[in-house]
Design a protein around this motif. Sequence first.
Motif, PDB file in Angstrom:
ATOM      1  N   LYS A 193       7.419 100.207  84.446  1.00 24.50           N
ATOM      2  CA  LYS A 193       8.682  99.570  84.067  1.00 24.50           C
ATOM      3  C   LYS A 193       9.592  99.408  85.277  1.00 24.50           C
ATOM      4  CE  LYS A 193      12.099  98.071  81.666  1.00 24.50           C
ATOM      5  NZ  LYS A 193      12.274  96.649  81.777  1.00 24.50           N
ATOM      6  N   MET A 194       9.638 100.401  86.142  1.00 20.45           N
ATOM      7  CA  MET A 194      10.483 100.315  87.326  1.00 20.45           C
ATOM      8  C   MET A 194       9.931  99.326  88.356  1.00 20.45           C
ATOM      9  SD  MET A 194      12.984 102.138  86.667  1.00 20.45           S
ATOM     10  CE  MET A 194      13.398 103.246  85.371  1.00 20.45           C
ATOM     11  N   PHE A 195       8.652  99.011  88.224  1.00 27.23           N
ATOM     12  CA  PHE A 195       8.045  98.066  89.159  1.00 27.23           C
ATOM     13  C   PHE A 195       8.528  96.643  88.912  1.00 27.23           C
ATOM     14  CE2 PHE A 195       4.428  95.604  90.871  1.00 27.23           C
ATOM     15  CZ  PHE A 195       4.419  96.125  92.149  1.00 27.23           C
ATOM     16  N   SER A 196       8.859  96.332  87.661  1.00 32.53           N
ATOM     17  CA  SER A 196       9.387  94.992  87.364  1.00 32.53           C
ATOM     18  C   SER A 196      10.884  94.971  87.639  1.00 32.53           C
ATOM     19  CB  SER A 196       9.112  94.616  85.911  1.00 32.53           C
ATOM     20  OG  SER A 196       9.858  95.433  85.049  1.00 32.53           O
TER      21      SER A 196
ATOM     22  N   ALA B  37      10.409 109.788  76.473  1.00 31.40           N
ATOM     23  CA  ALA B  37      10.639 111.167  76.916  1.00 31.40           C
ATOM     24  C   ALA B  37      10.721 111.249  78.436  1.00 31.40           C
ATOM     25  CB  ALA B  37       9.537 112.078  76.397  1.00 31.40           C
ATOM     26  N   SER B  38       9.837 110.534  79.115  1.00 35.12           N
ATOM     27  CA  SER B  38       9.907 110.574  80.582  1.00 35.12           C
ATOM     28  C   SER B  38      11.155 109.873  81.093  1.00 35.12           C
ATOM     29  CB  SER B  38       8.651 109.950  81.182  1.00 35.12           C
ATOM     30  OG  SER B  38       8.533 108.602  80.785  1.00 35.12           O
ATOM     31  N   LEU B  39      11.609 108.855  80.396  1.00 31.70           N
ATOM     32  CA  LEU B  39      12.844 108.177  80.798  1.00 31.70           C
ATOM     33  C   LEU B  39      14.054 109.086  80.620  1.00 31.70           C
ATOM     34  CD1 LEU B  39      14.127 105.470  81.683  1.00 31.70           C
ATOM     35  CD2 LEU B  39      14.348 104.918  79.265  1.00 31.70           C
ATOM     36  N   LEU B  40      14.046 109.897  79.564  1.00 26.34           N
ATOM     37  CA  LEU B  40      15.191 110.766  79.294  1.00 26.34           C
ATOM     38  C   LEU B  40      15.209 112.019  80.159  1.00 26.34           C
ATOM     39  CD1 LEU B  40      15.324 110.620  75.409  1.00 26.34           C
ATOM     40  CD2 LEU B  40      16.873 109.519  77.014  1.00 26.34           C
ATOM     41  N   TYR B  41      14.040 112.611  80.405  1.00 19.74           N
ATOM     42  CA  TYR B  41      14.005 113.936  81.009  1.00 19.74           C
ATOM     43  C   TYR B  41      13.748 113.955  82.509  1.00 19.74           C
ATOM     44  CZ  TYR B  41      13.701 115.311  76.139  1.00 19.74           C
ATOM     45  OH  TYR B  41      13.946 115.476  74.803  1.00 19.74           O
ATOM     46  N   LEU B  42      13.151 112.918  83.060  1.00 11.11           N
ATOM     47  CA  LEU B  42      12.824 112.933  84.484  1.00 11.11           C
ATOM     48  C   LEU B  42      13.916 112.231  85.280  1.00 11.11           C
ATOM     49  CD1 LEU B  42       9.023 112.137  84.341  1.00 11.11           C
ATOM     50  CD2 LEU B  42      10.118 114.348  84.561  1.00 11.11           C
ATOM     51  N   ASN B  43      14.417 112.900  86.299  1.00 11.24           N
ATOM     52  CA  ASN B  43      15.476 112.331  87.123  1.00 11.24           C
ATOM     53  C   ASN B  43      14.977 111.948  88.514  1.00 11.24           C
ATOM     54  OD1 ASN B  43      17.389 112.762  85.106  1.00 11.24           O
ATOM     55  ND2 ASN B  43      17.694 114.870  85.758  1.00 11.24           N
ATOM     56  N   ASN B  44      13.923 112.584  88.967  1.00 11.94           N
ATOM     57  CA  ASN B  44      13.408 112.345  90.304  1.00 11.94           C
ATOM     58  C   ASN B  44      12.320 111.273  90.250  1.00 11.94           C
ATOM     59  OD1 ASN B  44      12.717 112.547  92.962  1.00 11.94           O
ATOM     60  ND2 ASN B  44      12.023 114.673  92.851  1.00 11.94           N
ATOM     61  N   PRO B  45      12.440 110.187  91.021  1.00  7.92           N
ATOM     62  CA  PRO B  45      11.419 109.131  90.977  1.00  7.92           C
ATOM     63  C   PRO B  45      10.020 109.599  91.393  1.00  7.92           C
ATOM     64  CG  PRO B  45      13.393 108.306  92.024  1.00  7.92           C
ATOM     65  CD  PRO B  45      13.587 109.781  91.825  1.00  7.92           C
ATOM     66  N   SER B  46       9.919 110.682  92.132  1.00  7.30           N
ATOM     67  CA  SER B  46       8.586 111.168  92.502  1.00  7.30           C
ATOM     68  C   SER B  46       7.870 111.825  91.321  1.00  7.30           C
ATOM     69  CB  SER B  46       8.682 112.158  93.663  1.00  7.30           C
ATOM     70  OG  SER B  46       9.366 113.326  93.256  1.00  7.30           O
TER      71      SER B  46
END
Length: 111
Positions: free
Chosen positions: A64-67, A46-55
Amino acid sequence: MHYIFLLLDGCSFYGIFAKVILPLIVPALITSAIFAFMWKWDDFLASLLYLNNPSNYTVSLALKMFSDPSAQSDWGAMFAMATLSILPIMLIFIFCQKYLVEGISTEGLKG
């Protein structure tokens, strides 16, 4: 139906709810709140689909984005982040363990 309770207990419907029903359902409410928090905390899709701002990214998405699959990942820092991401759930479990066990154990009882 409410009049029977009013005559038997001598208080209103809300008084009956506050003095009789609410103390009985507190463990179940706390158990469901803990489970809802855990499911939302671990929610990745859900956070991958709905959130667009990295903050605004959640902890699981930030992990996941850290790797970086195209370069070498810093595994020590990633495992440290993973350990810190588990800390809030562990603290909630430790402090609310009494209610969690009580809510689960009284779930299947009859009458």
